[in-house]
Write an enzyme that holds these catalytic residues in place. Structure first.
Site, PDB file in Angstrom:
ATOM      1  N   ASN A  38       0.874  -1.264   0.095  1.00 38.05           N
ATOM      2  CA  ASN A  38       0.118   0.104   0.042  1.00 38.05           C
ATOM      3  C   ASN A  38       0.718   1.276  -0.049  1.00 38.05           C
ATOM      4  O   ASN A  38       0.266   2.183  -0.563  1.00 38.05           O
ATOM      5  CB  ASN A  38      -0.992   0.034   1.310  1.00 38.05           C
ATOM      6  CG  ASN A  38      -2.368   0.669   1.004  1.00 38.05           C
ATOM      7  OD1 ASN A  38      -2.754   0.585  -0.181  1.00 38.05           O
ATOM      8  ND2 ASN A  38      -3.095   0.799   1.934  1.00 38.05           N
ATOM      9  N   THR A  86      17.422 -19.084 -26.814  1.00 35.83           N
ATOM     10  CA  THR A  86      16.005 -19.044 -26.868  1.00 35.83           C
ATOM     11  C   THR A  86      15.576 -19.283 -28.345  1.00 35.83           C
ATOM     12  O   THR A  86      16.164 -18.505 -29.028  1.00 35.83           O
ATOM     13  CB  THR A  86      15.553 -17.590 -26.390  1.00 35.83           C
ATOM     14  OG1 THR A  86      15.972 -17.402 -25.319  1.00 35.83           O
ATOM     15  CG2 THR A  86      14.143 -17.297 -26.540  1.00 35.83           C
ATOM     16  N   LYS A 132      14.273 -18.430 -31.618  1.00 38.22           N
ATOM     17  CA  LYS A 132      13.658 -17.246 -32.282  1.00 38.22           C
ATOM     18  C   LYS A 132      13.333 -17.715 -33.794  1.00 38.22           C
ATOM     19  O   LYS A 132      13.703 -18.795 -34.342  1.00 38.22           O
ATOM     20  CB  LYS A 132      14.480 -16.065 -32.387  1.00 38.22           C
ATOM     21  CG  LYS A 132      15.478 -15.713 -30.981  1.00 38.22           C
ATOM     22  CD  LYS A 132      14.363 -14.865 -30.254  1.00 38.22           C
ATOM     23  CE  LYS A 132      15.048 -14.623 -29.035  1.00 38.22           C
ATOM     24  NZ  LYS A 132      14.301 -13.665 -27.850  1.00 38.22           N
ATOM     25  N   HIS A 163      11.526 -17.196 -15.999  1.00 38.84           N
ATOM     26  CA  HIS A 163      11.747 -15.926 -16.465  1.00 38.84           C
ATOM     27  C   HIS A 163      11.172 -14.644 -15.674  1.00 38.84           C
ATOM     28  O   HIS A 163      10.072 -14.784 -15.329  1.00 38.84           O
ATOM     29  CB  HIS A 163      11.208 -16.041 -18.015  1.00 38.84           C
ATOM     30  CG  HIS A 163      11.555 -14.951 -18.982  1.00 38.84           C
ATOM     31  ND1 HIS A 163      11.194 -13.504 -18.939  1.00 38.84           N
ATOM     32  CD2 HIS A 163      12.659 -14.860 -19.850  1.00 38.84           C
ATOM     33  CE1 HIS A 163      11.795 -12.835 -19.605  1.00 38.84           C
ATOM     34  NE2 HIS A 163      12.604 -13.738 -20.478  1.00 38.84           N
TER      35      HIS A 163
END
EC number: 4.1.1.39
Length: 466
Positions: free
Chosen positions: A114, A164, A166, A285
């Site tokens: 908060n 990764t 691609k 991730h």
């Protein structure tokens, strides 16, 4: 007095306690506080302690029904930030009873829930937390940890290599699996789903899982090495996430993946428990982290998100590269890399570590370096991250002029050359380029990679400074 005194009183009267001696069971926080003009730092620090623990804006008569002294957060020390105007580090101690056992979600809701919208502050950043052993012991932590992962994979004495796949969006499952196979066959240990590959119209998750599993087993049979692909189990609901993790386990896949910030800590902790119970490794991730951690004066530093992840559970987590295309200053990055891997970390302000942290044998997490790295970076990465890391080259593998498998070969040859040179006592920082050049004489794949990326640099001023 018997009566109850209504009205608004200054926070610092109750919540600023410079004489307080912290307890071994307290959770300690270091906040970077920027007060509004005219608000004294003690009041600002006390306001943070109050609003993140028992306080509210006015005195309430129900305060008399409990022992505030037992439950309140306390601002116990304030120091100005060197070189910054009107910025302070406020140290706050929270009694352990304020937090639910085994819940990172509850811990963060309390400490940062908060107070960040509070009007008396211009900005607020949580720089570090000290988690006491008493609280750590209520968490399972990483499903397996570094040593168990090495034993499962039978890979020792070097960083692990990943890639990764691609383009990250748009491939069909069959073509995706083909790229996975080529990379693994060429010499990588892992390939990876991109963080935003979940289950889209061009490639549904089940099809991807099947073709990737086929690729893993084919590459394993051909190379005699254990291989893996991070199957992204992140989904729109926890039920769907479980469904994906269960299917990965049924296929015999060794590792699944989760986006822990977008997926949320509750989902992440559940998945980590499932992974430990079912022998799956868990790759994490950090998508969305920079929304929270990039601004220097507001938000949360990544070292806090990293500590929270070690408690919630994950075997790998992305942690910047120092040398690639994404943010990460060397000493600070190494500070939170150590917080992820080591069992005991000394306070060291030069590396951004505000508290001594004892993890009391909670398993460690492998740091993943990923983002704009290629073969010329290999000596620096090997030196900076050491053996307990995963080096991930997406474009740096798939961008090889001869294709994916030769790209993987180039990275593996470069890594093995760097590890051998280091073990022979050579200085990677000084001789790095020479080591890569030597190795490329015996590897045409590496020579071709060296030629393509010889001029690439990502030179920008670091944002993540002390």
């Amino acid at each position: 007095s018997v009566g109850f005194k209504a009205g608004v009183k200054e926070y610092k009267l109750t919540y600023y306690t410079p004489e307080y001696e912290t307890k071994d069971t307290d959770i300690l926080a270091a906040f970077r506080v920027t007060p509004q003009p005219g608000v004294p730092p003690e009041e600002a620090g006390a306001a943070v302690a109050a609003e993140s623990s028992t306080g509210t804006w006015t005195t309430v008569w129900t305060d008399g029904l409990t022992s505030l002294d037992r439950y309140k957060g306390r601002c116990y020390h304030i120091e100005p930030v060197p070189g910054e105007e009107d910025q302070y580090i406020a140290y706050v101690a929270y009694p352990l009873d304020l937090f639910e056992e085994g819940s990172v979600t509850n811990m963060l809701t309390s400490i940062v829930g908060n107070v960040f919208g509070f009007k008396a502050l211009r900005a607020l950043r949580l720089e570090d937390l000290r988690i006491p052993p008493a609280y750590i012991k209520t968490f399972q932590g990483p499903p397996h940890g570094i040593q168990v992962e090495r034993d499962k994979l039978n890979k020792y004495g070097r960083p692990l290599l990943g890639c990764t796949i691609k383009p990250k969006l748009g491939l069909s499952a069959k073509n995706y699996g083909r790229a996975v196979y080529e990379c693994l066959r060429g010499g990588l240990d892992f390939t990876k789903d991109d963080e935003n590959v979940n289950s889209q119209p061009f490639m549904r998750w089940r099809d991807r899982f099947l073709f990737c599993a086929e690729a893993i087993f084919k590459a394993q049979a051909e190379t005699g090495e254990i291989k893996g692909h991070y199957l992204n189990a992140t989904a729109g609901t926890c039920e769907e996430m479980y469904k994906r993790a269960v299917f990965a386990r049924e296929l015999g896949a060794p590792i699944v993946m989760h986006d822990y910030l977008t997926g949320g800590f509750t989902a992440n902790t559940s998945l980590a428990h499932y992974c430990r119970d079912n022998g799956l490794l868990l790759h994490i991730h950090r998508a969305m982290h920079a929304v929270i951690d990039r601004q220097k004066n507001h938000g949360m530093h990544f070292r806090v998100l990293a500590k929270a992840l070690r408690m919630s559970g994950g075997d790998h987590i992305h942690a910047g590269t120092v040398v690639g295309k994404l943010e990460g200053e060397r000493d600070i990055t190494l500070g939170f890399v150590d917080l992820l891997r080591d069992d005991f970390i000394e306070k060291d302000r030069s590396r951004g570590i505000y508290f001594t942290q004892d993890w009391v044998s909670l398993p460690g997490v492998l740091a993943v370096a990923s983002g704009g790295i290629h073969v010329w970076h290999m000596p620096a990465l090997t030196e900076i991250f050491g053996d307990d890391s995963v080096l991930q080259f997406g474009g740096g593998t798939l961008g090889h002029p001869w294709g994916n498998a030769p790209g993987a070969v180039a990275n593996r040859v470069a890594l093995e050359a760097c590890v051998q040179a280091r073990n022979e006592g050579r200085d990677l920082a000084v001789e790095g380029n020479e080591i890569i050049r030597e190795a490329s004489k015996w590897s045409p794949e590496l020579a071709a990679a060296c030629e393509v990326w010889k001029e690439i640099r990502f030179n920008f001023k670091a944002v993540d400074t002390l």
